[in-house]
Design a protein around this motif. Structure first.
Motif, PDB file in Angstrom:
ATOM      1  N   THR A  59      89.681  83.675  70.019  1.00 43.63           N
ATOM      2  CA  THR A  59      90.658  84.276  68.769  1.00 43.63           C
ATOM      3  C   THR A  59      90.538  83.573  67.695  1.00 43.63           C
ATOM      4  O   THR A  59      90.788  82.398  67.453  1.00 43.63           O
ATOM      5  N   LEU A  60      90.528  84.263  66.515  1.00 36.16           N
ATOM      6  CA  LEU A  60      90.536  83.426  65.356  1.00 36.16           C
ATOM      7  C   LEU A  60      91.981  83.800  64.701  1.00 36.16           C
ATOM      8  O   LEU A  60      92.226  84.753  64.435  1.00 36.16           O
ATOM      9  N   ASP A  72      83.605  81.648  53.882  1.00 35.36           N
ATOM     10  CA  ASP A  72      84.622  82.097  54.611  1.00 35.36           C
ATOM     11  C   ASP A  72      84.644  80.803  55.687  1.00 35.36           C
ATOM     12  O   ASP A  72      83.794  80.393  56.243  1.00 35.36           O
ATOM     13  N   TRP A  73      85.912  80.735  56.169  1.00 37.28           N
ATOM     14  CA  TRP A  73      86.453  79.833  57.246  1.00 37.28           C
ATOM     15  C   TRP A  73      87.525  80.434  58.263  1.00 37.28           C
ATOM     16  O   TRP A  73      88.349  80.930  57.717  1.00 37.28           O
ATOM     17  N   GLY A 141      96.907  88.672  54.909  1.00 39.18           N
ATOM     18  CA  GLY A 141      97.059  89.692  55.785  1.00 39.18           C
ATOM     19  C   GLY A 141      96.242  89.637  56.865  1.00 39.18           C
ATOM     20  O   GLY A 141      96.382  90.460  57.722  1.00 39.18           O
ATOM     21  N   PHE A 142      95.627  88.485  57.041  1.00 45.44           N
ATOM     22  CA  PHE A 142      94.836  88.340  58.387  1.00 45.44           C
ATOM     23  C   PHE A 142      95.587  88.266  59.518  1.00 45.44           C
ATOM     24  O   PHE A 142      96.630  87.346  59.379  1.00 45.44           O
ATOM     25  N   ARG A 143      95.451  88.969  60.653  1.00 43.66           N
ATOM     26  CA  ARG A 143      96.146  88.726  61.889  1.00 43.66           C
ATOM     27  C   ARG A 143      95.195  88.159  62.809  1.00 43.66           C
ATOM     28  O   ARG A 143      93.959  88.226  62.822  1.00 43.66           O
ATOM     29  N   PRO A 144      95.845  87.239  63.889  1.00 43.62           N
ATOM     30  CA  PRO A 144      94.737  86.819  64.974  1.00 43.62           C
ATOM     31  C   PRO A 144      93.956  87.780  65.760  1.00 43.62           C
ATOM     32  O   PRO A 144      94.502  88.873  66.068  1.00 43.62           O
ATOM     33  N   THR A 145      92.981  87.665  65.645  1.00 44.36           N
ATOM     34  CA  THR A 145      91.653  88.585  65.970  1.00 44.36           C
ATOM     35  C   THR A 145      90.552  88.058  66.757  1.00 44.36           C
ATOM     36  O   THR A 145      90.042  86.870  66.603  1.00 44.36           O
ATOM     37  N   CYS A 150      85.695  90.645  63.899  1.00 42.83           N
ATOM     38  CA  CYS A 150      85.835  90.442  62.630  1.00 42.83           C
ATOM     39  C   CYS A 150      84.711  89.526  61.935  1.00 42.83           C
ATOM     40  O   CYS A 150      84.539  89.299  60.782  1.00 42.83           O
ATOM     41  N   LEU A 151      83.532  89.199  62.879  1.00 42.34           N
ATOM     42  CA  LEU A 151      82.458  88.321  62.396  1.00 42.34           C
ATOM     43  C   LEU A 151      81.330  89.142  62.564  1.00 42.34           C
ATOM     44  O   LEU A 151      81.043  90.046  63.658  1.00 42.34           O
ATOM     45  N   PRO A 152      80.105  88.884  61.539  1.00 43.96           N
ATOM     46  CA  PRO A 152      78.935  89.607  61.791  1.00 43.96           C
ATOM     47  C   PRO A 152      78.246  89.492  63.456  1.00 43.96           C
ATOM     48  O   PRO A 152      78.380  88.260  63.794  1.00 43.96           O
ATOM     49  N   ALA A 153      77.793  90.356  64.170  1.00 43.44           N
ATOM     50  CA  ALA A 153      77.308  90.111  65.411  1.00 43.44           C
ATOM     51  C   ALA A 153      76.309  89.287  65.405  1.00 43.44           C
ATOM     52  O   ALA A 153      76.312  88.303  66.783  1.00 43.44           O
TER      53      ALA A 153
END
Length: 156
Positions: A59-60, A72-73, A141-145, A150-153
């Motif tokens: 989870t990010l 990005d971080w 606006g980012f929520r734990p995901t 949310c990252l490039p595969a």
């Protein structure tokens, strides 16, 4: 218990927790708090605690970026005593990697001013009255995901 974050002399004061005081030296220029509320910081897994979780399932919790750049971080784990974080980062290119970074260093980082105007033309000979700072911004606006969403595969 209500956790109110106050800013005093350019530093974020937290009401409780091991961090105590966090820098927020660019708060006025950024237009928002660099750090999320203390209750959100406290909910991020401790550094090293998700080592057994496969990268796509991690989870990010926080996303930071430099607008209009390929920087990005994403924070997956956090050491609340030092601000060291583990997560996914991309520094100026199409690919990213998992690694550690320090939130306090990201907060104070300033990318050198771009000498071109927004359309890519050279800047006028005289500098603007107030130079535009390019700061690392928190995606408010980012929520734990999960990372897989949310990252490039190709980079997970």
């Amino acid at each position: 218990m209500d956790h109110i974050v106050r800013i005093v002399e350019g530093r974020v004061l937290l009401p409780a927790g091991p961090w105590g005081v966090l820098p927020d030296v660019h708060r006025e220029n950024r237009g928002h708090d660099f750090y999320p509320p203390f209750t959100e910081l406290a909910g991020i897994p401790r550094l090293g605690s998700t080592a057994d979780v496969p990268a796509p399932a991690k989870t990010l919790h926080i996303h930071y970026a430099i607008p209009d750049q390929s920087y990005d971080w994403y924070v997956a784990e956090l050491d609340p005593t030092t601000g060291r974080a583990f997560g996914w980062l991309r520094a100026g290119g199409p690919y990213g990697e998992w690694g550690e970074f320090i939130l306090g260093e990201l907060e104070t980082f300033v990318l050198p001013a771009d000498p071109r105007d927004p359309r890519g033309r050279p800047a006028p000979p005289e500098p603007p009255a107030v130079p535009m700072l390019r700061l690392i911004q928190r995606d408010t606006g980012f929520r734990p995901t999960p990372a897989a969403l949310c990252l490039p595969a190709s980079t997970i």
